[in-house]
Scaffold this active site. Sequence first.
Site, PDB file in Angstrom:
ATOM      1  N   HIS A 131       0.946  -1.181  -0.212  1.00  0.00           N
ATOM      2  CA  HIS A 131       0.008  -0.061   0.172  1.00  0.00           C
ATOM      3  C   HIS A 131       0.881   1.282  -0.297  1.00  0.00           C
ATOM      4  O   HIS A 131       0.619   2.187  -0.665  1.00  0.00           O
ATOM      5  CB  HIS A 131      -0.999  -0.212   1.155  1.00  0.00           C
ATOM      6  N   GLU A 132       1.785   1.331   0.822  1.00  0.00           N
ATOM      7  CA  GLU A 132       2.720   2.563   0.944  1.00  0.00           C
ATOM      8  C   GLU A 132       3.528   2.781  -0.404  1.00  0.00           C
ATOM      9  O   GLU A 132       3.573   3.996  -0.825  1.00  0.00           O
ATOM     10  CB  GLU A 132       3.551   2.469   2.019  1.00  0.00           C
ATOM     11  N   HIS A 135       1.390   4.090  -3.059  1.00  0.00           N
ATOM     12  CA  HIS A 135       1.554   5.664  -2.925  1.00  0.00           C
ATOM     13  C   HIS A 135       2.471   6.221  -3.935  1.00  0.00           C
ATOM     14  O   HIS A 135       2.529   7.280  -4.413  1.00  0.00           O
ATOM     15  CB  HIS A 135       1.533   6.379  -1.404  1.00  0.00           C
TER      16      HIS A 135
END
Length: 258
Positions: A131-132, A135
């Site tokens: 997820h990170e 980004h």
Amino acid sequence: MTLMRRREILIGLAAGSMIPFVSGCAENAALGRTQLMLISDSQLMQLSAQAWQESVQRERVSRDPAYSRRLQRVGERIVRASGQTHLDWEFVVFDSDTVNAWVLPNGKVGFYKGILDLMETDDHVATVMGHEIGHIAGRHSAERASQQMAAQVGLSLVTSALNSNADIAYSDQLGAALGMGVSLGIILPYSRQHEYEADRLGIDYMVAAGYDPRQAIDFWLAMSATHQGGQLEFASTHPSDEHRIAAMREHMAARGYV
């Protein structure tokens, strides 16, 4: 220069024509859409380096090799799967019970022991790591900064035009209301969009790295149980747990992962 009437200002703001086209847009292949980019990569890297230095000076870095090896092991696999190998990656565990994790645009990764202790498997670590890094692939930091810059410049133009009219008291009130409208109507919805996009990319990276995407659902279900009295989704930069999990299920089904 002819002053715009209040009605024209409001119509222009609603249509987005008040945002100045001071820079071009960029196509993001990972997202399949165009993004507003008013900040350069060099500026972003400089800000990221400064933020990283401040973080490692402020936080206590864990010296436990088991935590470090786990984060490094999962992080390297997800980085390779994401294709973001051009960055100078560094994985650091902070010795704190804080339940949080983040990745800076320059590839510096910070996970807190508090969140790692909640992760029963490497698949759970991969869920947050993916997820990170999503980004980063989504260039969300640069886009969010660009949106804020555009909103501030646009709001300044609107407030200036409003204050040029005779009814100063009315103009001040309207300008304040527009400030709230820009925040809730432009910036925050994009942040929720970023979260959904990072979730989708993170799931794809998990699969490409050989992790089980179904455990991403398990992790977020467990995390949702820890949220008590959270903010309303409308006023939050993050989706509700219910909506986030539903969107991930839909993405996994569309991709044939389940």
